[in-house]
Scaffold this motif. Structure first.
Motif, PDB file in Angstrom:
ATOM      1  N   LYS A   9      25.449  14.256  34.455  1.00 55.86           N
ATOM      2  CA  LYS A   9      26.641  13.391  34.520  1.00 55.86           C
ATOM      3  C   LYS A   9      26.223  11.955  34.826  1.00 55.86           C
ATOM      4  O   LYS A   9      26.744  11.010  34.236  1.00 55.86           O
ATOM      5  CB  LYS A   9      27.592  13.857  35.627  1.00 55.86           C
ATOM      6  N   VAL A  10      25.304  11.795  35.766  1.00 55.99           N
ATOM      7  CA  VAL A  10      24.891  10.436  36.138  1.00 55.99           C
ATOM      8  C   VAL A  10      24.196   9.767  34.956  1.00 55.99           C
ATOM      9  O   VAL A  10      24.409   8.569  34.690  1.00 55.99           O
ATOM     10  CB  VAL A  10      23.973  10.447  37.384  1.00 55.99           C
ATOM     11  N   ASN A  19      26.781   8.417  32.792  1.00 56.92           N
ATOM     12  CA  ASN A  19      27.365   7.192  33.389  1.00 56.92           C
ATOM     13  C   ASN A  19      26.424   6.007  33.189  1.00 56.92           C
ATOM     14  O   ASN A  19      26.852   4.890  32.901  1.00 56.92           O
ATOM     15  CB  ASN A  19      27.626   7.377  34.882  1.00 56.92           C
ATOM     16  N   PRO A  30      31.422   5.514  43.235  1.00 61.24           N
ATOM     17  CA  PRO A  30      31.035   6.824  42.717  1.00 61.24           C
ATOM     18  C   PRO A  30      30.869   6.680  41.195  1.00 61.24           C
ATOM     19  O   PRO A  30      31.782   6.161  40.527  1.00 61.24           O
ATOM     20  CB  PRO A  30      32.228   7.722  43.058  1.00 61.24           C
ATOM     21  N   ALA A  31      29.734   7.102  40.665  1.00 62.45           N
ATOM     22  CA  ALA A  31      29.418   6.817  39.252  1.00 62.45           C
ATOM     23  C   ALA A  31      30.525   7.291  38.314  1.00 62.45           C
ATOM     24  O   ALA A  31      30.828   6.639  37.310  1.00 62.45           O
ATOM     25  CB  ALA A  31      28.090   7.460  38.897  1.00 62.45           C
ATOM     26  N   GLY A  32      31.160   8.433  38.633  1.00 59.75           N
ATOM     27  CA  GLY A  32      32.182   8.988  37.747  1.00 59.75           C
ATOM     28  C   GLY A  32      33.462   8.167  37.721  1.00 59.75           C
ATOM     29  O   GLY A  32      34.319   8.353  36.845  1.00 59.75           O
ATOM     30  N   GLU A  33      33.625   7.265  38.662  1.00 58.56           N
ATOM     31  CA  GLU A  33      34.851   6.484  38.788  1.00 58.56           C
ATOM     32  C   GLU A  33      34.757   5.175  37.996  1.00 58.56           C
ATOM     33  O   GLU A  33      35.747   4.472  37.792  1.00 58.56           O
ATOM     34  CB  GLU A  33      35.083   6.207  40.286  1.00 58.56           C
ATOM     35  N   ARG A  55      26.475   9.709  42.935  1.00 56.13           N
ATOM     36  CA  ARG A  55      27.467  10.805  42.903  1.00 56.13           C
ATOM     37  C   ARG A  55      27.166  11.794  44.005  1.00 56.13           C
ATOM     38  O   ARG A  55      26.041  11.876  44.487  1.00 56.13           O
ATOM     39  CB  ARG A  55      27.386  11.548  41.568  1.00 56.13           C
ATOM     40  N   GLY A  56      28.193  12.542  44.396  1.00 53.37           N
ATOM     41  CA  GLY A  56      27.997  13.603  45.387  1.00 53.37           C
ATOM     42  C   GLY A  56      27.456  13.041  46.686  1.00 53.37           C
ATOM     43  O   GLY A  56      27.844  11.951  47.138  1.00 53.37           O
ATOM     44  N   HIS A  91      24.038  16.747  39.803  1.00 56.71           N
ATOM     45  CA  HIS A  91      24.846  15.741  39.096  1.00 56.71           C
ATOM     46  C   HIS A  91      24.058  14.997  38.020  1.00 56.71           C
ATOM     47  O   HIS A  91      24.575  14.077  37.405  1.00 56.71           O
ATOM     48  CB  HIS A  91      25.377  14.704  40.101  1.00 56.71           C
ATOM     49  N   TYR A 140      26.503   9.412  46.799  1.00 56.13           N
ATOM     50  CA  TYR A 140      27.468   8.317  46.647  1.00 56.13           C
ATOM     51  C   TYR A 140      27.516   7.444  47.913  1.00 56.13           C
ATOM     52  O   TYR A 140      27.478   6.208  47.825  1.00 56.13           O
ATOM     53  CB  TYR A 140      28.832   8.894  46.229  1.00 56.13           C
TER      54      TYR A 140
END
Ligand code: F6R
Length: 609
Positions: free
Chosen positions: A529-530, A533, A499-502, A473-474, A526, A477
């Motif tokens: 969040k990661v 994920n 991107p991990a959020g995707e 991420r960020g 991040h 990525y």
């Protein structure tokens, strides 16, 4: 693509040509050939496959003579066969060529009508016949070369000999690189510096539409049209050892391990602690010009594009300018919105990538300022931009880019600081933490290299997987993208960076117990969040290999495998993360028995569209 070498002097030419070609194999390696002129006759030998086949051929039947040209090929027109291999000959004329002749079909038809018989499917052979045709019509060799080259459209670097002028060699270029080495009554021609380094350090980088005729111990430089030319040789201080393997099994491994030194060279003399500023000698743009920049557009290809994506995070965060990052081959064909307020940054290790060069030209036509982040000094992109930040990585021979990539990241960091200082978004007070991070970076990289054994164990464990997923991420990525690209190109395993959020918007469907997922989970903004994920992957049976921060027990308790990286600022994390990513691809490739330094279908310098 393709590498060309030429020699004229008093020494036996064939060994010089073969040694030179070996140093250019990174440019292509599907066939190779050589021609010497001996006793007024041209002797051409060619072979399909790697250079070693040609070496074998010459061992069985050696070539004499002290004038020779050679070629290592990456096929564009015509299959990689012996008949399509260079040198190409028509009558007395023999030549090697790097580039693409766009109008070759028309010329070929005309020459066929004039009873010229073609043996190969290449565009190159047309040049030989065109020159021969003019010589049949009464022109001398030099004039025939001059007038023929002026009829060509497209790109070329050529080196030519003729049985009618056994003591002469000619070289010329338009669009493809060509370096001339000036020795003592002997001369060297090559597509790049390394083949010349062992012989002389005085070199001339030929410009487009320039030509040089070597005869009687002299080199006569002129424009293609025959006009006079003043040339300024440059002294190149790369040591030949820098271009050798230095005891490592592969160039790629050597280049991975020399990254701390390469980064030190990128930084050398550039951090001005007294002024809290950065000195970029070749940048070519005043503070006032830099302060006028309203938006930044980064163009590059492949790995260099990934460094551009990291550059976007750096520039947006610290310079507060909007930044677009484009793949050069897309940029040049999509009517981009750029103008005088735009700063174009072209990133290229070789400085010769055709699409990136074309993107520079396009942006300049539209009035943009352009700078380059380049490794190769005086390369085409370096010359055509308003300024350059050289990465100073030294010669990169492994086809998969490693040290060039990390030095691009550092060069972009330096440029971000310079732009921020010039534009006022970074005050002197805010420079200190950046300087501290950069100055500690080589030592942290040494620590990351100590992970080599651990990464090799991971490679052994997961080497049989058919696919890999890389998540970040960020600012990290792009490193997931780069990790996937490295694995693809040298291990031939399908890999994707995301991107991990995707993930949950599609790729999560791929997750099962057979899919290794490399997750970049450093303790940065991040992190939480990661980790979520990562949980999503684990919950679906995915096998997580986490790259995390030293001492992170939370991740260790969840992932199947962890690799600890030293704690560092988030802005230099991409550099540190690149090291285990490169090592992972390297070890998987070695375990699979692949050709690490020359992976299939690739070439180091993509000088064709
Ligand atoms: C991958 C790799 C390529 C290059 C790309 C651009 O390891 O090396 O993707 O990054 O061909 O080349 P340069 O940087 O020379 O413009």
């Amino acid at each position: 693509m393709c590498g060309i070498v030429g020699y004229i002097g008093q020494q036996p030419a064939a060994p010089i040509i073969l040694a030179g070609l070996q140093k250019l194999e990174y440019r292509g390696y599907d066939s190779a050939g050589i021609c010497t002129i001996d006793g007024g006759f041209a002797d051409v030998r060619r072979s399909k496959g790697k250079l070693q086949n040609l070496v074998q051929l010459l061992e069985d039947s050696p070539l004499q003579g002290s004038v020779a040209i050679g070629h290592t090929r990456w096929a564009t027109h015509g299959k990689p066969t012996e008949v399509n291999a260079h040198p190409h000959q028509a009558g007395p004329v023999v030549l090697v060529h790097n580039g693409i002749i766009e109008n070759y079909l028309g010329l070929k038809m005309e020459l066929r009508d004039q009873k010229h018989n073609f043996k190969s499917e290449t565009d190159t052979e047309v040049i030989a016949h065109l020159i021969e045709h003019k010589m049949i019509g009464g022109s001398g060799f030099v004039d025939a070369v001059r007038t023929s080259l002026q009829e060509l459209e497209g790109a070329y670097a050529v080196c030519l000999v003729s049985e009618t002028e056994p003591g002469m060699m000619i070289a010329a270029k338009h669009g493809s690189p060509l370096v001339i080495g000036l020795g003592d009554q002997e001369f060297f021609v090559a597509s790049d510096i390394p083949p010349i380094l062992n012989h002389t350090r005085e070199m001339v980088f030929l410009e487009d539409d320039q030509m040089v005729v070597f005869k009687d111990g002299f080199a006569h430089f002129s424009t293609l049209a025959g006009g006079p030319l003043t040339i300024t040789p440059r002294h190149i201080d790369w040591s030949p050892l820098m271009a050798e393997k230095g005891g490592y099994r592969h160039f790629m491994l050597k280049e991975i391990f020399e990254q701390p030194r390469a980064v030190q060279d990128t930084l050398a003399g550039r951090l001005l602690e007294d002024e809290w500023d950065v000195c970029l000698d070749n940048i070519g743009l005043s503070d006032a010009k830099l302060a006028q920049v309203r938006r930044v557009c980064i163009v590059a290809c492949g790995t260099s594009w990934h460094s551009g994506l990291v550059g976007k995070f750096l520039l947006e965060e610290h310079c507060r300018l909007p930044v677009e990052v484009d793949i050069a081959s897309e940029f040049r064909y999509r009517n981009p919105v750029v103008g005088p307020e735009t700063l174009l940054i072209a990133i290229s290790q070789s400085g010769e990538t055709a699409d990136t060069l074309a993107a520079v030209r396009e942006a300049k036509l539209r009035g943009a300022l352009a700078i380059a982040v380049c490794n190769v000094i005086d390369s085409s992109i370096a010359r055509e931009t308003d300024g350059v930040v050289y990465t100073h990585a030294g010669p990169e021979i492994g086809v998969a880019s490693t040290k060039a990539f990390v030095t691009q990241l550092v060069a972009l960091y330096l440029f971000m600081l310079r732009l921020g200082r010039a534009g006022g978004s970074i005050t002197p007070e805010r420079m200190m933490p950046h300087f501290t991070s950069l100055l500690h970076l080589p030592a942290l990289m040494e620590q990351a290299l100590l992970l080599d054994n651990a990464v090799e164990a991971i490679a052994r464990h997961y080497q049989h997987a058919g696919d890999f997923l890389f998540l970040g991420r960020g600012i990290n990525y792009p490193i997931a993208l780069e990790g996937a690209l490295k694995l693809k190109e040298i291990s031939y395993i399908h890999a994707e960076g995301y991107p991990a959020g995707e993930m949950k918007h599609g790729p999560i469907a791929l997750i099962d117990e057979n899919l290794p997922v490399v997750v970049i989970a450093l303790r940065d903004r991040h992190y939480e969040k990661v980790v979520s994920n990562m949980e999503e992957v684990i919950a679906r049976g995915g096998r997580v290999i986490a790259f995390c921060t030293e001492g992170d027990d939370e991740v260790r308790n969840r992932a199947e495998t962890v690799l600890y990286l030293p704690e560092c600022s988030e802005w230099i994390a991409p550099v540190l993360l690149s090291i285990p990513m490169q090592l992972l691809a390297y070890h998987v490739s070695v375990l699979k028995g692949n050709d690490v330094d020359q992976p299939r279908n690739l070439a180091k310098s993509v000088t064709v569209e």
